[in-house]
Design a protein around this motif. Sequence first.
Motif, mmCIF file in Angstrom:
data_model
loop_
_atom_site.group_PDB
_atom_site.id
_atom_site.type_symbol
_atom_site.label_atom_id
_atom_site.label_comp_id
_atom_site.label_asym_id
_atom_site.label_seq_id
_atom_site.Cartn_x
_atom_site.Cartn_y
_atom_site.Cartn_z
ATOM 1 N N ASN A 186 57.501 99.890 -86.085
ATOM 2 C CA ASN A 186 56.330 100.749 -85.936
ATOM 3 C C ASN A 186 56.792 102.179 -85.662
ATOM 4 N N ILE A 187 56.209 103.129 -86.366
ATOM 5 C CA ILE A 187 56.492 104.547 -86.140
ATOM 6 C C ILE A 187 55.166 105.277 -85.969
ATOM 7 N N ASP A 188 55.035 105.982 -84.867
ATOM 8 C CA ASP A 188 53.836 106.767 -84.560
ATOM 9 C C ASP A 188 54.288 108.197 -84.285
ATOM 10 N N ARG A 189 53.878 109.129 -85.149
ATOM 11 C CA ARG A 189 54.341 110.509 -85.028
ATOM 12 C C ARG A 189 53.145 111.467 -85.007
ATOM 13 N N GLN A 190 53.178 112.423 -84.072
ATOM 14 C CA GLN A 190 52.125 113.425 -83.946
ATOM 15 C C GLN A 190 52.744 114.815 -83.949
ATOM 16 N N ASP B 290 47.827 133.017 -86.150
ATOM 17 C CA ASP B 290 48.686 131.837 -85.980
ATOM 18 C C ASP B 290 48.084 130.634 -86.716
ATOM 19 N N ASN B 291 48.948 129.659 -86.978
ATOM 20 C CA ASN B 291 48.507 128.418 -87.605
ATOM 21 C C ASN B 291 48.053 127.424 -86.538
ATOM 22 N N LEU B 292 47.115 126.585 -86.907
ATOM 23 C CA LEU B 292 46.656 125.490 -86.061
ATOM 24 C C LEU B 292 46.946 124.185 -86.780
ATOM 25 N N VAL B 293 47.739 123.299 -86.145
ATOM 26 C CA VAL B 293 48.202 122.079 -86.810
ATOM 27 C C VAL B 293 47.856 120.871 -85.951
ATOM 28 N N ARG B 294 47.303 119.861 -86.587
ATOM 29 C CA ARG B 294 47.081 118.556 -85.984
ATOM 30 C C ARG B 294 47.331 117.507 -87.075
ATOM 31 N N THR B 295 48.446 116.830 -87.013
ATOM 32 C CA THR B 295 48.734 115.780 -87.986
ATOM 33 C C THR B 295 49.190 114.530 -87.255
ATOM 34 N N ASN C 33 49.533 105.322 -92.678
ATOM 35 C CA ASN C 33 48.332 106.105 -92.456
ATOM 36 C C ASN C 33 48.737 107.504 -92.037
ATOM 37 N N ASN C 34 48.318 108.492 -92.813
ATOM 38 C CA ASN C 34 48.652 109.891 -92.542
ATOM 39 C C ASN C 34 47.357 110.702 -92.571
ATOM 40 N N ARG C 35 47.060 111.401 -91.484
ATOM 41 C CA ARG C 35 45.808 112.136 -91.400
ATOM 42 C C ARG C 35 46.017 113.411 -90.585
ATOM 43 N N GLY C 36 45.093 114.347 -90.719
ATOM 44 C CA GLY C 36 45.156 115.584 -89.946
ATOM 45 C C GLY C 36 44.849 116.788 -90.808
ATOM 46 N N PHE C 37 45.199 117.962 -90.286
ATOM 47 C CA PHE C 37 44.910 119.194 -91.011
ATOM 48 C C PHE C 37 45.859 120.290 -90.549
#
Length: 206
Positions: free
Chosen positions: A80-84, A94-99, A134-138
């Motif tokens: 299992n790999i969980d990455r944020q 500036d950039n705003l990142v949530r992945t 599963n890959n999600r965010g913006f």
Amino acid sequence: EDDDGYRNKGFSLNAGLTPSSLFEANLALRYIDSVNDIDGFQADDVNARNHQRQLFINTELKGFLFNRQWQPTLSYSQSNIDRQNKDDRLAITDNLVRTFFDAKKEKFSFQNDFYFIPQNTLTIGYEIENERINNRGFTSFGDTSGFGNFVINQQTDTSRKTRAFFIQDQITVTNQLSLTLGVRHDDPNDFDSETTHRASLLYAIN
């Protein structure tokens, strides 16, 4: 000197049990939790952070039957790999990142090794492997032109299940020469099945 912050913690476990001469059980487990502060393009970005958790499990139950001439092995493994990834915005440019990225892989296997014929090892097995990502965010890019932010969204959810059957025969011709013949059939649920063959000849130089 690199000013990045990196924190890593984890633990591992290896255990085995042999309650009789007929079978044994083994367990291997490893867990890693890491946090990494990420540099910006031209300077340190104090808000950019990568947090990752990893879990690996492997278990097996192995038998020794008919004077160890038949050795069946039932095994299960999981990763299992969980990455944020997170990057907060301090200024409008500036950039705003949530992945978020999650991946899981499971495998069930039943393998049989036969030693009934002298100088010969016959292996027959069956596997089932499940994979999911599963890959999600913006990512919202900073407003450097006065026309507002440009946003890229990420959304991926995919899975695969593969069944496989394999057979292999390893023949010891002499003390230095051995021959291996094998065939494997893979049947994934998302594309055509495939059968592969293997043949190898090994000569050991003393």
